[in-house]
Design a protein around this motif. Structure first.
Motif, PDB file in Angstrom:
ATOM      1  N   HIS A   1       8.217  12.550  -5.366  1.00 20.27           N
ATOM      2  CA  HIS A   1       9.506  11.956  -5.331  1.00 20.27           C
ATOM      3  C   HIS A   1       9.871  11.531  -3.273  1.00 20.27           C
ATOM      4  CE1 HIS A   1      10.502  12.539  -9.121  1.00 20.27           C
ATOM      5  NE2 HIS A   1      11.490  11.797  -8.678  1.00 20.27           N
ATOM      6  N   LEU A   2       8.514  11.302  -3.002  1.00 19.67           N
ATOM      7  CA  LEU A   2       8.205  10.804  -1.191  1.00 19.67           C
ATOM      8  C   LEU A   2       7.167   9.583  -1.336  1.00 19.67           C
ATOM      9  CD1 LEU A   2       9.706  10.267   1.198  1.00 19.67           C
ATOM     10  CD2 LEU A   2       8.263  12.640   1.692  1.00 19.67           C
ATOM     11  N   HIS A   3       6.763   8.286  -1.458  1.00 20.73           N
ATOM     12  CA  HIS A   3       5.741   7.917  -1.025  1.00 20.73           C
ATOM     13  C   HIS A   3       6.218   6.818   0.114  1.00 20.73           C
ATOM     14  CE1 HIS A   3       5.737   8.818  -5.307  1.00 20.73           C
ATOM     15  NE2 HIS A   3       6.595   8.655  -5.463  1.00 20.73           N
ATOM     16  N   LYS A   4       5.320   6.654   0.893  1.00 17.79           N
ATOM     17  CA  LYS A   4       5.084   6.003   1.809  1.00 17.79           C
ATOM     18  C   LYS A   4       4.456   4.938   1.546  1.00 17.79           C
ATOM     19  CE  LYS A   4       3.110   8.321   5.619  1.00 17.79           C
ATOM     20  NZ  LYS A   4       2.091   8.047   6.465  1.00 17.79           N
ATOM     21  N   VAL A   5       5.783   4.086   1.285  1.00 12.90           N
ATOM     22  CA  VAL A   5       5.761   2.719   0.840  1.00 12.90           C
ATOM     23  C   VAL A   5       5.185   1.363   2.118  1.00 12.90           C
ATOM     24  CG1 VAL A   5       5.971   0.530  -0.681  1.00 12.90           C
ATOM     25  CG2 VAL A   5       6.486   2.862  -1.068  1.00 12.90           C
ATOM     26  N   VAL A   6       4.143   0.495   2.324  1.00 17.89           N
ATOM     27  CA  VAL A   6       4.032  -0.023   3.286  1.00 17.89           C
ATOM     28  C   VAL A   6       4.101  -1.449   2.281  1.00 17.89           C
ATOM     29  CG1 VAL A   6       2.350  -1.308   5.329  1.00 17.89           C
ATOM     30  CG2 VAL A   6       3.338   1.112   5.426  1.00 17.89           C
TER      31      VAL A   6
ATOM     32  N   GLU B   1       1.170  -0.532  -0.193  1.00 16.48           N
ATOM     33  CA  GLU B   1      -0.183  -0.413  -0.629  1.00 16.48           C
ATOM     34  C   GLU B   1       0.975   0.890   0.076  1.00 16.48           C
ATOM     35  OE1 GLU B   1      -3.602  -0.861   2.149  1.00 16.48           O
ATOM     36  OE2 GLU B   1      -2.401  -1.735   3.194  1.00 16.48           O
ATOM     37  N   VAL B   2       0.529   2.233  -0.708  1.00 22.83           N
ATOM     38  CA  VAL B   2       1.243   3.050  -0.471  1.00 22.83           C
ATOM     39  C   VAL B   2       0.574   5.277  -0.624  1.00 22.83           C
ATOM     40  CG1 VAL B   2       2.904   4.869  -2.500  1.00 22.83           C
ATOM     41  CG2 VAL B   2       2.574   2.856  -2.624  1.00 22.83           C
ATOM     42  N   ILE B   3       1.676   5.334  -0.299  1.00 22.49           N
ATOM     43  CA  ILE B   3       0.929   6.401   0.179  1.00 22.49           C
ATOM     44  C   ILE B   3       2.004   8.218   0.043  1.00 22.49           C
ATOM     45  CG2 ILE B   3      -0.098   8.750   1.363  1.00 22.49           C
ATOM     46  CD1 ILE B   3      -0.954   6.545   3.812  1.00 22.49           C
TER      47      ILE B   3
END
Ligand code: BTN
Length: 274
Positions: A151-156, A144-146
């Motif tokens: 150029h900054l993604h919270k990738v879980v 899941e990505v926010i």
């Protein structure tokens, strides 16, 4: 006075996750880079938990139990206490969002290879990232990505691995739609959840920089070697309806290639229904 002898711990004894062991293993791998580790007794979903955290550093979360474990396609991931691995990593990703394509397939390759090294003779991958063993699902991956900005993604990265699911006494209560297996049923020793968690995290953390540098193409050959759909007749559920054809492997970004009378089709997301 003679002491009553207690039976030696049965092989079914629950092995809880060991914070000290996992923390020191992570310190070794991360080589001084900052990270956070949360090992929780119970949470709704380790993915959901990390999606609410700050993006600026690596954050790992494992739980003994999830009450609302999330699977792909809005499904539930059955997550009883102490028997499996429910593991998520928040990976701050500082490239373009398109550079993430194929990440979930790459994680599938890592899980499958780790399981083979652990003693499971042969593992297979069903696009995009289901890990199979003797035609039964043993692990799944949910990414899941926010995006905070371009150029900054919270990738879980969420990984669910069935370790001793077959030890659950009330098996009827496990409402799992498809055939499943677990590590305990595939090896002739009692698997250790801590050992598996450590091997899994080690591999994921070692390979993420390779993915960041080279993308999925670095893992494409490994993925293809385990492709259980290759040359099979499949049906895909897509927003445009059901598409039938023959699976022809994946391309360098992890898209599934399907051939039918209309030609070749590439899918970046869809559900294989058979
Ligand atoms: C699938 O449907 O195959 C994906 C399953 C992913 C389950 C894992 S368990 C840890 C993490 N937290 C969640 O809520 N889901 C993932």
């Amino acid at each position: 006075m003679s002491l009553i002898e207690l039976p030696s711990p049965a092989t079914q004894t629950i092995e809880l996750l060991n914070v000290k062991f996992l923390y020191s293993m992570l310190e070794e791998i991360t080589l001084g880079k900052p990270f956070l580790l949360d090992i929780l007794p119970i949470i709704d979903s380790t993915n959901r938990y990390l999606l609410e955290k700050n993006t600026n550093q690596l954050h790992i979360c494992l739980a003994e139990q999830q009450t609302a474990g999330r699977g792909r396609q809005g499904k539930t991931w059955v997550s009883p206490f102490g028997v499996n691995l429910y593991c998520s990593l928040l990976w701050p990703f500082t490239r373009r969002i398109n550079d993430l394509s194929g990440l979930s397939l790459m994680i599938g390759v890592i899980v499958a290879n780790m399981l083979e090294n652990y003693g499971i003779p042969s593992t297979g991958l069903k696009w995009p990232n289901d890990v199979f063993c003797n035609n039964k699902k043993i692990a799944g991956v949910l990414i899941e990505v926010i995006s905070e900005h371009s150029h900054l993604h919270k990738v879980v990265i969420g990984i669910g691995l069935n370790v001793c699911l077959s030890n659950v006494i009330d098996r009827e209560s496990l409402t799992i739609e498809q055939p499943w297996t677990d590590v305990a049923s595939q090896v002739d020793f009692h698997p250790s959840r801590n050992q598996l968690a450590s091997l899994l995290l080690k591999d994921v953390l070692n390979y993420l920089p390779i993915f960041e540098e080279n993308g999925f193409r670095a893992f494409q050959a490994d993925w293809s070697n385990k492709d259980i759909l290759l040359n099979q007749s499949i049906a895909l559920k897509t927003p445009q309806g059901i598409i039938k054809g023959i699976a022809k492997g994946v391309n360098e970004t992890g898209c599934l290639i399907v051939e039918n009378e209309e030609g070749l089709h590439h899918f970046s997301s869809a559900e294989v229904t058979n």
